[in-house]
Design a protein around this motif. Structure first.
Motif, PDB file in Angstrom:
ATOM      1  N   VAL A 225      26.612 -71.572 -40.827  1.00  0.00           N
ATOM      2  CA  VAL A 225      27.084 -70.324 -41.680  1.00  0.00           C
ATOM      3  C   VAL A 225      27.425 -69.379 -40.777  1.00  0.00           C
ATOM      4  CG1 VAL A 225      26.251 -68.653 -43.163  1.00  0.00           C
ATOM      5  CG2 VAL A 225      25.693 -71.093 -43.498  1.00  0.00           C
ATOM      6  N   SER A 226      26.391 -68.842 -39.818  1.00  0.00           N
ATOM      7  CA  SER A 226      26.476 -67.775 -38.898  1.00  0.00           C
ATOM      8  C   SER A 226      27.673 -67.847 -37.838  1.00  0.00           C
ATOM      9  CB  SER A 226      25.225 -67.394 -37.976  1.00  0.00           C
ATOM     10  OG  SER A 226      24.731 -68.633 -37.516  1.00  0.00           O
ATOM     11  N   ARG A 227      27.818 -69.248 -37.398  1.00  0.00           N
ATOM     12  CA  ARG A 227      28.979 -69.808 -36.478  1.00  0.00           C
ATOM     13  C   ARG A 227      30.321 -69.724 -37.192  1.00  0.00           C
ATOM     14  NH1 ARG A 227      28.881 -72.610 -31.777  1.00  0.00           N
ATOM     15  NH2 ARG A 227      30.767 -73.921 -31.537  1.00  0.00           N
ATOM     16  N   THR A 228      30.453 -69.838 -38.573  1.00  0.00           N
ATOM     17  CA  THR A 228      31.656 -69.588 -39.425  1.00  0.00           C
ATOM     18  C   THR A 228      32.132 -68.105 -39.219  1.00  0.00           C
ATOM     19  OG1 THR A 228      31.256 -71.703 -40.820  1.00  0.00           O
ATOM     20  CG2 THR A 228      32.643 -69.817 -41.632  1.00  0.00           C
ATOM     21  N   MET A 229      30.991 -67.257 -39.457  1.00  0.00           N
ATOM     22  CA  MET A 229      31.536 -65.935 -39.522  1.00  0.00           C
ATOM     23  C   MET A 229      32.110 -65.631 -38.134  1.00  0.00           C
ATOM     24  SD  MET A 229      28.989 -62.433 -39.709  1.00  0.00           S
ATOM     25  CE  MET A 229      27.929 -62.844 -38.508  1.00  0.00           C
ATOM     26  N   ALA A 230      31.428 -66.119 -36.867  1.00  0.00           N
ATOM     27  CA  ALA A 230      32.010 -65.638 -35.546  1.00  0.00           C
ATOM     28  C   ALA A 230      33.394 -66.363 -35.431  1.00  0.00           C
ATOM     29  CB  ALA A 230      30.923 -66.194 -34.563  1.00  0.00           C
ATOM     30  N   ALA A 231      33.521 -67.684 -35.968  1.00  0.00           N
ATOM     31  CA  ALA A 231      34.688 -68.216 -35.558  1.00  0.00           C
ATOM     32  C   ALA A 231      35.902 -67.430 -36.292  1.00  0.00           C
ATOM     33  CB  ALA A 231      34.575 -69.866 -36.138  1.00  0.00           C
ATOM     34  N   SER A 232      35.557 -66.920 -37.629  1.00  0.00           N
ATOM     35  CA  SER A 232      36.443 -66.268 -38.561  1.00  0.00           C
ATOM     36  C   SER A 232      37.120 -65.056 -37.519  1.00  0.00           C
ATOM     37  CB  SER A 232      35.931 -65.818 -39.792  1.00  0.00           C
ATOM     38  OG  SER A 232      37.009 -64.947 -40.442  1.00  0.00           O
TER      39      SER A 232
ATOM     40  N   GLY B 256      40.815 -54.486 -33.559  1.00  0.00           N
ATOM     41  CA  GLY B 256      39.626 -54.980 -34.313  1.00  0.00           C
ATOM     42  C   GLY B 256      39.752 -56.169 -35.016  1.00  0.00           C
ATOM     43  N   ILE B 257      38.543 -56.154 -35.913  1.00  0.00           N
ATOM     44  CA  ILE B 257      38.711 -57.568 -36.633  1.00  0.00           C
ATOM     45  C   ILE B 257      39.574 -57.385 -37.769  1.00  0.00           C
ATOM     46  CG2 ILE B 257      36.953 -58.979 -38.498  1.00  0.00           C
ATOM     47  CD1 ILE B 257      34.887 -57.593 -36.511  1.00  0.00           C
ATOM     48  N   CYS B 258      40.032 -58.596 -38.290  1.00  0.00           N
ATOM     49  CA  CYS B 258      41.033 -58.662 -39.540  1.00  0.00           C
ATOM     50  C   CYS B 258      40.346 -59.429 -40.341  1.00  0.00           C
ATOM     51  CB  CYS B 258      42.255 -58.951 -39.201  1.00  0.00           C
ATOM     52  SG  CYS B 258      43.354 -58.063 -37.830  1.00  0.00           S
ATOM     53  N   TRP B 259      39.351 -59.291 -41.344  1.00  0.00           N
ATOM     54  CA  TRP B 259      38.705 -60.362 -42.079  1.00  0.00           C
ATOM     55  C   TRP B 259      39.765 -60.955 -43.212  1.00  0.00           C
ATOM     56  CZ3 TRP B 259      34.354 -62.158 -40.768  1.00  0.00           C
ATOM     57  CH2 TRP B 259      33.475 -61.418 -40.038  1.00  0.00           C
ATOM     58  N   PRO B 260      39.513 -62.392 -43.485  1.00  0.00           N
ATOM     59  CA  PRO B 260      40.058 -62.738 -44.579  1.00  0.00           C
ATOM     60  C   PRO B 260      39.253 -62.206 -45.914  1.00  0.00           C
ATOM     61  CG  PRO B 260      39.429 -64.590 -43.167  1.00  0.00           C
ATOM     62  CD  PRO B 260      38.964 -63.372 -42.728  1.00  0.00           C
ATOM     63  N   ALA B 261      40.154 -61.944 -47.017  1.00  0.00           N
ATOM     64  CA  ALA B 261      39.537 -61.004 -48.079  1.00  0.00           C
ATOM     65  C   ALA B 261      38.200 -61.825 -48.754  1.00  0.00           C
ATOM     66  CB  ALA B 261      40.390 -61.047 -49.275  1.00  0.00           C
ATOM     67  N   PRO B 262      38.086 -63.138 -48.811  1.00  0.00           N
ATOM     68  CA  PRO B 262      37.148 -64.062 -49.546  1.00  0.00           C
ATOM     69  C   PRO B 262      35.696 -63.560 -48.862  1.00  0.00           C
ATOM     70  CG  PRO B 262      38.646 -65.416 -49.517  1.00  0.00           C
ATOM     71  CD  PRO B 262      39.204 -64.149 -48.634  1.00  0.00           C
ATOM     72  N   ILE B 263      35.639 -63.333 -47.456  1.00  0.00           N
ATOM     73  CA  ILE B 263      34.399 -63.294 -46.793  1.00  0.00           C
ATOM     74  C   ILE B 263      34.379 -61.961 -46.171  1.00  0.00           C
ATOM     75  CG2 ILE B 263      34.181 -65.874 -46.309  1.00  0.00           C
ATOM     76  CD1 ILE B 263      35.009 -65.241 -43.624  1.00  0.00           C
ATOM     77  N   ALA B 264      35.362 -61.283 -46.381  1.00  0.00           N
ATOM     78  CA  ALA B 264      35.004 -59.720 -45.748  1.00  0.00           C
ATOM     79  C   ALA B 264      33.894 -59.020 -46.312  1.00  0.00           C
ATOM     80  CB  ALA B 264      36.182 -58.858 -46.093  1.00  0.00           C
ATOM     81  N   PRO B 265      33.008 -57.954 -45.503  1.00  0.00           N
ATOM     82  CA  PRO B 265      32.051 -57.550 -46.129  1.00  0.00           C
ATOM     83  C   PRO B 265      32.507 -56.838 -47.399  1.00  0.00           C
ATOM     84  CG  PRO B 265      32.397 -56.454 -44.028  1.00  0.00           C
ATOM     85  CD  PRO B 265      33.465 -57.929 -44.251  1.00  0.00           C
TER      86      PRO B 265
ATOM     87  N   LEU C 132      26.663 -55.089 -42.379  1.00  0.00           N
ATOM     88  CA  LEU C 132      28.231 -55.779 -42.717  1.00  0.00           C
ATOM     89  C   LEU C 132      27.982 -57.256 -42.375  1.00  0.00           C
ATOM     90  CD1 LEU C 132      30.473 -53.035 -40.910  1.00  0.00           C
ATOM     91  CD2 LEU C 132      30.200 -53.273 -43.388  1.00  0.00           C
ATOM     92  N   ALA C 133      27.374 -57.446 -41.455  1.00  0.00           N
ATOM     93  CA  ALA C 133      27.075 -59.014 -41.022  1.00  0.00           C
ATOM     94  C   ALA C 133      26.436 -59.616 -42.113  1.00  0.00           C
ATOM     95  CB  ALA C 133      26.600 -59.113 -39.804  1.00  0.00           C
ATOM     96  N   ASN C 134      25.376 -59.174 -42.803  1.00  0.00           N
ATOM     97  CA  ASN C 134      24.701 -60.015 -43.589  1.00  0.00           C
ATOM     98  C   ASN C 134      25.425 -59.975 -44.959  1.00  0.00           C
ATOM     99  OD1 ASN C 134      21.989 -60.787 -44.732  1.00  0.00           O
ATOM    100  ND2 ASN C 134      21.923 -59.096 -46.142  1.00  0.00           N
ATOM    101  N   ARG C 135      26.238 -59.056 -45.265  1.00  0.00           N
ATOM    102  CA  ARG C 135      27.135 -59.225 -46.374  1.00  0.00           C
ATOM    103  C   ARG C 135      28.137 -60.276 -46.142  1.00  0.00           C
ATOM    104  NH1 ARG C 135      27.364 -56.186 -50.396  1.00  0.00           N
ATOM    105  NH2 ARG C 135      29.463 -56.691 -50.875  1.00  0.00           N
ATOM    106  N   VAL C 136      28.744 -60.611 -45.131  1.00  0.00           N
ATOM    107  CA  VAL C 136      29.598 -61.682 -44.429  1.00  0.00           C
ATOM    108  C   VAL C 136      28.898 -62.957 -44.755  1.00  0.00           C
ATOM    109  CG1 VAL C 136      31.113 -62.900 -42.950  1.00  0.00           C
ATOM    110  CG2 VAL C 136      31.099 -60.250 -43.221  1.00  0.00           C
ATOM    111  N   LEU C 137      27.568 -62.895 -44.054  1.00  0.00           N
ATOM    112  CA  LEU C 137      27.024 -64.041 -44.306  1.00  0.00           C
ATOM    113  C   LEU C 137      26.537 -64.797 -45.827  1.00  0.00           C
ATOM    114  CD1 LEU C 137      24.285 -63.554 -41.378  1.00  0.00           C
ATOM    115  CD2 LEU C 137      26.203 -65.268 -41.368  1.00  0.00           C
ATOM    116  N   ASN C 138      26.285 -63.585 -46.559  1.00  0.00           N
ATOM    117  CA  ASN C 138      26.074 -63.879 -47.885  1.00  0.00           C
ATOM    118  C   ASN C 138      27.475 -64.546 -48.662  1.00  0.00           C
ATOM    119  OD1 ASN C 138      23.221 -63.313 -47.842  1.00  0.00           O
ATOM    120  ND2 ASN C 138      23.745 -61.237 -48.436  1.00  0.00           N
TER     121      ASN C 138
END
Length: 608
Positions: A484-491, A500-509, A64-70
């Protein structure tokens, strides 16, 4: 993409979406957080099965994290390419001799990972790549006709943090985009300012497309160096950095850089409040403890910090002493600005003592006692009234300091004493951009930083080429980084709730989670497959929860991993010809939507 493209959703991409099954992926959700986890991102990324710690400040990025990072990296690449930059890849291992000219290994100190190869040669794991890219350009560029150039990479970086903490926000190995631009001039077409402005726009597009609420703030350059810089900060109550903003003009800066409007200055002529009275204050570690021992509040004490001036400045003074109120902090950048110098450092204690400074007990009187000293007085410290200060001898402070009596004629010599702004800005200070407005504070997490490096690295490494007049000149550089990894955590810090988490759609896995209530049911699998195909065809990424688990477990996990939309396939909804539709941010129950309308509804929600 151009600026006009930032409102387009991720589904507008030409690529198709993907569909994965939960049972075929590694998503180890858990109800337990690591013992040392304090921040929401550390807790939730672990609990939701995105990351696992390998060692202190070192993490596995699970699927899941790898997909967000990508996805973050894809947005970064699109905007960098659109801004005229091209991608390359440099090694993570840097020969130590590259630092010989820049001396940056001294700036980084223990934060630099150092290692020896089998032949005893020193190497470093790269914290950034200024030296490597400069060496590359020195061997590749010999004429002004080859410039400007802007090159970037997405790479793993290393910093040996003394106390890694907060999960991905402060770790020892992290993923970063770093870019470097090269120019022959600052102004005009092809100049540094043009590239800097393009990077500023690109960063604005990147973080907007990532669905983040952020602020671009003026900042100090730190160990990277340079003449100007901006930080891009994700606005977040749990952020580790303080941001000061003017609510009227929109001006924003970090604490180290923030200016203030004009603050009232004292006359330095007030009468003493009493005789100079010394108090024995041994073994007290700070202003607060000294104040308690003396019965004086910190705001009525004077704090005086000693700086040494670099010999290259050629100034008539060797030392600077900066005096602020005891409850304020000296700002080194403002000290340099008021003194009119570029290179200073906190005074070496041994050298300062030898010159006559009682470090830890210094008073403004030292402007008279130590030759070659410039005294800088912050505006808030220049007023009259009662003051306590160091007594200029070890283990003693003094009450009833008075500017005119104790400093005397030096106050009238502009070459020896200056009054102005030498402290960190505070909430409530006057805005430097709007008369009558006051600065307000917020919290943020730095996710991007852009710098005007100038010729710092080219001068240090000898990178000079022929200009259009056939004169050899140092190449001018800019530097532009995104964590890049910091942006994921900051989001995650910005987008979470109690569940839990509420991802913005553009970077959700994945944008859509299809939950099967009965994974072995043929009808539910048929509908899930049909919906997944439709959604994938529209560029939407789909995860199918096909686990043999209770409904409660699946719903809790759905909230925990935080995908924007959940489609639940159960007998009741299917009997009505629909599926249960629910967005992650909707606190209520889902609604039944006809199967034929589901794809359109998902698209509308993601684009909205």
């Amino acid at each position: 993409m151009t600026t006009g493209s930032i409102k387009k959703a991720v589904v507008s991409s030409v690529r198709s979406g993907v569909c994965h099954r939960w049972s075929k992926s590694l998503i180890p959700t858990t109800r337990e957080a690591p013992n040392d986890a304090e921040t929401p991102s550390h807790i939730l990324l672990h609990r939701a099965g995105y990351i696992r710690q390998v060692g202190a400040g070192i993490y596995d990025y699970l699927p899941l994290a790898n997909r967000v990072l990508n996805k973050v990296s894809d947005i970064v690449r699109e905007e960098m390419d659109a801004a005229g930059a091209t991608e390359l890849l440099m090694p993570a291992l840097e020969p130590f001799e590259l630092f010989e000219g820049t001396k940056r290994h001294l700036d980084y100190g223990d934060n630099l990972f150092k290692l020896k190869d089998r032949k005893g040669r020193d190497n470093a794991l790269a914290p950034t790549h200024e030296e490597v890219i400069t060496q590359l350009m020195m061997g590749s560029v010999s004429s002004y006709k080859q410039l400007p150039l802007n090159l970037y990479q997405v790479q793993t970086k290393f910093r040996d943090e003394a106390r890694p903490r907060a999960g991905l926000l402060r770790c020892r190995e992290f993923i970063m985009k770093d870019a470097y631009s090269f120019h022959m001039h600052v102004e005009g077409p092809g100049g540094l300012n043009e590239a800097y402005d393009a990077m500023y726009r690109a960063y604005t597009n990147i973080f907007t497309r990532c669905g983040l609420d952020f602020t671009a703030v003026e900042a100090e350059s730190g160990p990277i160096g340079g003449s100007a810089s901006h930080e891009f900060m994700v606005n977040c109550a749990s952020g580790e950095d303080t941001i000061l903003k003017c609510p009227v003009s929109g001006y924003a800066a970090n604490v180290e850089k923030c200016e203030t409007g004009e603050r009232p200055k004292g006359t330095l002529q007030e009468r003493p409040t009493g005789e100079w009275t010394e108090v024995h204050t041994p073994n007290l570690p700070g202003i607060t403890e000294v104040g308690k021992a003396m019965g004086v509040k910190p705001e009525r004490m004077l704090k005086t910090i000693v700086f040494s001036v670099d010999e290259s400045e050629g100034t008539p003074f060797k030392w600077i002493i900066a005096t602020v109120r005891g409850d304020h902090d000296v700002n080194e950048g403002k000290v340099k600005a008021l003194a009119g110098v570029k290179k200073i450092a906190m005074a070496d204690e041994k050298a300062a003592r030898a010159a006559g400074f009682a470090i830890g007990y210094v008073s403004p009187k030292c402007v008279n006692a130590v030759p070659g000293t410039l005294l800088l007085i912050d505006a808030d410290a220049s007023h009259g009234g009662f003051w306590a200060t160091g007594a200029d001898k070890a283990d003693y402070h003094a009450k009833h300091f008075n500017w005119r009596r104790d400093v005397g004629a030096a106050l009238d010599d502009a070459g020896r004493v200056k009054v102005g702004d030498v402290r960190n800005a505070l909430e409530g200070d006057p805005s430097p951009r709007a008369a009558g407005a006051k600065l307000v504070t917020g919290r943020g997490i730095e996710v991007g930083h852009i710098f005007k490096l100038g010729t710092k690295y080219s001068d240090a490494m000898g990178f000079a080429i022929l200009d259009d007049k056939q004169q050899k000149r140092s190449v001018i550089m800019g530097c532009y980084g995104i964590g890049v990894s910091r942006t994921m955590a900051a989001s995650v810090e910005q987008n979470n709730d109690a569940n839990g988490i509420c991802w913005p759609a553009p970077i959700a896995p994945y944008q859509v989670l299809i939950t099967l209530m009965k994974p072995d049911d043929a009808k539910q699998n048929e509908v899930a497959g049909r919906l997944a195909c439709e959604l994938v065809g529209k560029g939407i990424d789909v995860l199918i929860d096909d686990r043999d688990e209770r409904a409660g477990v699946k719903f809790k996990d759905a909230d925990l991993i935080g995908l924007p939309i959940r489609l639940t396939l159960g007998d009741k909804a299917l009997e009505q010809g629909g599926v249960e539709y629910k967005t992650r941010r909707d606190p209520g129950k889902g609604v039944v939507v006809p199967i034929a309308d589901v794809t359109a509804k998902c698209l509308a929600a993601i684009n909205g």
